[in-house]
Scaffold this active site. Structure first.
Site, PDB file in Angstrom:
ATOM      1  N   LYS A  33       0.887  -1.165   0.000  1.00 33.09           N
ATOM      2  CA  LYS A  33       0.000   0.000   0.000  1.00 33.09           C
ATOM      3  C   LYS A  33       0.923   1.213   0.000  1.00 33.09           C
ATOM      4  O   LYS A  33       1.632   1.465   0.978  1.00 33.09           O
ATOM      5  CB  LYS A  33      -0.876  -0.073   1.251  1.00 33.09           C
ATOM      6  N   GLY A  88       5.010   3.365  11.156  1.00 33.00           N
ATOM      7  CA  GLY A  88       4.281   4.632  11.245  1.00 33.00           C
ATOM      8  C   GLY A  88       3.847   4.944  12.655  1.00 33.00           C
ATOM      9  O   GLY A  88       4.545   4.617  13.619  1.00 33.00           O
ATOM     10  N   SER A  89       2.678   5.549  12.774  1.00 34.45           N
ATOM     11  CA  SER A  89       2.223   6.052  14.070  1.00 34.45           C
ATOM     12  C   SER A  89       1.671   4.936  14.956  1.00 34.45           C
ATOM     13  O   SER A  89       1.307   3.864  14.481  1.00 34.45           O
ATOM     14  CB  SER A  89       1.116   7.082  13.860  1.00 34.45           C
ATOM     15  N   GLY A 114      -2.015   4.289  13.922  1.00 31.54           N
ATOM     16  CA  GLY A 114      -2.126   3.470  12.714  1.00 31.54           C
ATOM     17  C   GLY A 114      -1.754   2.016  12.990  1.00 31.54           C
ATOM     18  O   GLY A 114      -2.468   1.085  12.605  1.00 31.54           O
ATOM     19  N   GLY A 115      -0.637   1.829  13.687  1.00 30.34           N
ATOM     20  CA  GLY A 115      -0.156   0.477  13.967  1.00 30.34           C
ATOM     21  C   GLY A 115      -1.136  -0.312  14.820  1.00 30.34           C
ATOM     22  O   GLY A 115      -1.440  -1.475  14.536  1.00 30.34           O
ATOM     23  N   GLU A 122       6.094  -1.085  13.531  1.00 26.72           N
ATOM     24  CA  GLU A 122       7.082  -0.299  14.257  1.00 26.72           C
ATOM     25  C   GLU A 122       6.440   1.058  14.441  1.00 26.72           C
ATOM     26  O   GLU A 122       6.081   1.721  13.461  1.00 26.72           O
ATOM     27  CB  GLU A 122       8.334  -0.207  13.408  1.00 26.72           C
ATOM     28  N   CYS A 168      13.274   7.051  13.596  1.00 22.20           N
ATOM     29  CA  CYS A 168      12.631   6.332  14.699  1.00 22.20           C
ATOM     30  C   CYS A 168      13.603   6.142  15.856  1.00 22.20           C
ATOM     31  O   CYS A 168      13.203   5.840  16.968  1.00 22.20           O
ATOM     32  CB  CYS A 168      12.108   4.990  14.217  1.00 22.20           C
ATOM     33  N   GLU A 203       6.435  10.343  21.956  1.00 18.62           N
ATOM     34  CA  GLU A 203       7.369  10.777  20.940  1.00 18.62           C
ATOM     35  C   GLU A 203       6.939  12.132  20.359  1.00 18.62           C
ATOM     36  O   GLU A 203       5.768  12.339  20.061  1.00 18.62           O
ATOM     37  CB  GLU A 203       7.392   9.715  19.819  1.00 18.62           C
TER      38      GLU A 203
END
Lengths: 495, 495
Positions: free
Chosen positions: A150, A207-208, A211-212, A231, A268, A359
């Site tokens: 994606k 990503g965030s 989202g994860g 991650e 990250c 973060e």
């Protein structure tokens, strides 16, 4: 270049094609998989400067960085290809049968086999290395899995060019149709449908947290749950120990100014949290770091979303009680530029305020002032799972603070001594992963050839005749793989 | 013996003690862990016949079986101890640094470290081997994790005696308090609280789909999700291929009558589904199997719950449309005895009726009659994840039916040729696990020393001085472990 969007309704057909491809690709030899991956690396190079220019226009990343990142991506593909072909990662265990024992012991031979189609959601901050042909794609191909990417909407054209390179390599290497699919979409529903599809067997995401976790929940609620390797978030704490600080406060400050501002802090592994003892040495560290941060140059962030997010989270952090701004880059930032910033907070403020544990993605770092080593250890126990943690300490510091060292070790995936966390080497020994919420599964790495292991499962063959076994498990060991035979590692043939 | 029940309110203190023990135990050497495990094995033996008699009274299992099972449990403990001490399972990867390269390559060294306290829910059908001191406990101890066992209520006294043996071994080996806790409870809430507790870092479970899924959901909904290794359900399909059947129908029937009725069918690898082609050879197979089943002796099942469940599920299966009972043991069963039973169904009936895909835990097997090999392949694609799948086939059968073989391989964790699935060898090559819903995580085994890997995660040490590294990672390789150094497996010292 026109971007073609994919509808939710098309997901079924795409996944069904991937499933068909899986049954062909999984049986291709390790060498065929490796050659395909090497061909992708070559196609990426063949994209020339056009690819770099498109990526630069979409991400604001400088040319030199993008050149390096493409080289890293090619290295990932070729080094995972080498590892794939070598086959040590298959974790082969063979127990030859003993017909004479009562009851007879059967012949059992185990190896890792691919899970099935893998859906990959690329990272905003690595348009090459952790996106379309990045680490997740490379390790899935090595494992024997088709990949469905994606595309990240913020670098859709870059992704499109890379996808074409992969498809060209696939055609040149006679890969089955469906080995790779590339999907553009600006809605969450398509991603959701990809993860929920019954032919999808694993998911890679960078990503965030939001989202994860959303993908993780969809995956767990399926009729057949599947692994999600997300991650998500890490503030990479750095612990400044007293003896080391006495001799090297200034030097550490300079080293860290570079790490905090590297790539506009969009890594990250950016050191977002620095924990020290409130004394003269820490003051020296802070003033050196402040000078460097004030002189640092703001630079354009990856995209509007990341810029807005930085502005908001930075402001939010700075406005918390007992947080004090100590240095901000002095050059006036242009629109979309991230301003390097350092602040301090007391240990109590940090321990009482979960927001300060979050973060702030960008060139921002918070320094926690502890009364003493006991308080530092208390702070440590409140920190959630991290990709990395770093000790700046002398040998004595380490030996005298075993409890603290143990506590720090417990929260991270990579444990660094007297260096910076930014810079993630691609090698066998790298673990890029960590306890939740830095990733959804601390047991697997996203960098280095062990990343292949995310997309496989063991299968034991019991009582199969030699000629019917896969080459990897045959007596002759034709692929010369390291195997554990009756308890002992060897490359020997079985007599 | 009085059983002391634990209240939900006591769980916090138990887990907190386990967490403290973790920080001591994780630093004990591989040899210390192994010696502790060997001491447990010796204590089990020292329990003598008393333990066997208590187990017999609680489970209805015959003395010979219990004797064997205790020996197996001791073998698990000692063989996992040997593997633990050898250390190959630590998956050590070392990339020595290159100071001259630009940028300098850091020294990175990776090994597996323990996750933390593990909660174990033992199995009803293995009071020793998969209960209190069983495979989950042994592998968690080897990994470096404290263990909290929730005793199976159906063999609470057996569990109590085994727990005392473990605690005695722990005391003799100077293990920290909290290394092992044993909990009795008759309510679900205590188990729930154990899985939800923030100090719990992994869960082992053997039992029903309902129980396993409930724990899995609790674990996923925690603030920090944790892995649950639940072994839940498997009908272990057996595929009868035509050439093999032409020569061996009777022989296969006799072999399978034994496997279906072994241990009153109370094994997770019991062959509950047999799939053949509807022809003369299958008729021959069915009539031989029928004779053997009719002559088989009903025997007492493990407990009332399992007996009632068998009666109900068996009746339910037999009453489905197009299911025909073909053989029932002729000896009148006593109360709580499981009646060996075989039935047939058409492929269409099987494919249209999910109930026929469910495990009937006990001496029951359903034979599916397919029109031809094409229909057999269609049936295969509808079967969910299994611990094992078995092919009864000649070399030609295998070579001529690649599509079928691939489809079968895809649904199982252990793939057997011309043998029975019952009998799970304890060895390195064993994979006892399989795609969902046979287990919650197809990537890990519950049997064999690789079971240790369920309870660990990788940690990379970057830039640490040799003297500060754990022994496992030191240049001298003092423990003589196989390590991947700069890409090559060796036991060599690093110069």
């Amino acid at each position: 270049m026109t971007i073609q969007y994919t509808a939710v309704a098309a997901v079924d057909a795409i996944m069904s094609k991937a499933w068909q491809a899986f049954h062909i690709y999984r049986k291709m030899s390790l060498k065929q998989r490796a050659d395909f991956m090497r061909a992708i690396a070559k196609e990426l190079e063949a994209c020339g400067d056009e690819l770099l220019e498109v990526a630069m226009s979409e991400t604001n990343l400088p040319m030199a960085r993008l050149k390096n990142e493409r080289a890293r991506t090619m290295y990932q593909l070729t080094s995972y290809a080498d590892a794939c072909e070598k086959g040590d990662w298959l974790d082969i265990r063979i127990n030859t049968g003993v017909k004479e024992s009562i009851p007879a012991k059967p012949d059992i031979r185990k190896m890792l086999i691919p899970l099935g189609p893998v859906v990959v959601f690329g990272a905003a901050n690595f348009p090459f290395a952790y996106s379309t042909a990045g680490g997740d794609t490379a390790s899935a191909f090595a494992a024997g899995c088709p990949v469905i990417v994606k595309a990240h909407p913020e670098h859709a054209k870059t992704s499109e060019l890379v996808a074409r390179a992969i498809l060209k390599a696939a055609a040149d290497c006679y890969m089955p149709e469906g080995i790779f699919s590339h999907i553009h979409s600006e809605t969450f529903e398509v991603g959701q449908a990809l993860v929920a599809n019954s032919f999808t067997k694993a998911v890679g995401f960078t990503g965030s947290i939001r989202g994860g976790k959303a993908l993780y929940e969809i995956a767990n609620q399926r009729k057949e749950p599947i692994p999600v390797f997300a991650e998500m978030s890490s503030i990479n704490p750095v612990f400044l120990l007293p003896e080391k600080m006495r001799t090297s406060a200034t030097e550490i400050a300079e080293m860290y100014a570079g790490s905090i501002t590297l790539g506009v802090g969009q890594f990250c592994t950016n050191p977002g949290l620095i924990i020290g003892i409130d004394n003269e040495d820490l003051n020296k560290f802070i003033s050196s770091l402040s000078i460097a941060i004030k002189n640092a140059t703001p630079a354009a962030m990856l995209n509007t979303g990341i810029f807005k997010n930085y502005i908001e989270k930075r402001a939010n952090s700075l406005s918390q009680p007992d947080v004090e701004t100590v240095a901000v880059a002095e050059k006036e930032p242009l629109m979309y530029e991230g301003i390097p910033t350092v602040a301090t907070a007391t240990a109590t403020a940090f321990m009482n305020n979960p927001l300060l544990h979050q973060e702030v993605f960008g060139p921002y770092s918070l320094i926690i002032k502890c009364k003493d080593l006991q308080e530092m250890q208390k702070v440590t126990k409140q920190i959630e799972g991290q990709l990395t943690a770093t000790i700046m300490g002398s040998v004595n510091d380490i030996k005298e603070n075993e409890g603290l060292i143990d506590a720090v070790k417990n929260i991270c995936g990579r444990f660094i001594l007297n260096a910076v966390p930014t810079g993630v080497e691609v090698c066998e020994a790298m673990h890029h992963g960590g306890p939740f919420p830095s990733t959804t599964d601390s047991r697997f790495t996203a960098v280095g050839p062990d990343a292949i292991k995310r997309f496989v499962r063991p299968l034991s063959f019991q009582n199969w005749e030699n000629e019917l076994l896969p080459d990897e498990l045959k007596n002759e060991n034709p692929l010369a793989i390291w195997r554990t035979v009756n308890g002992e590692l060897s490359k020997n043939k079985i007599a």
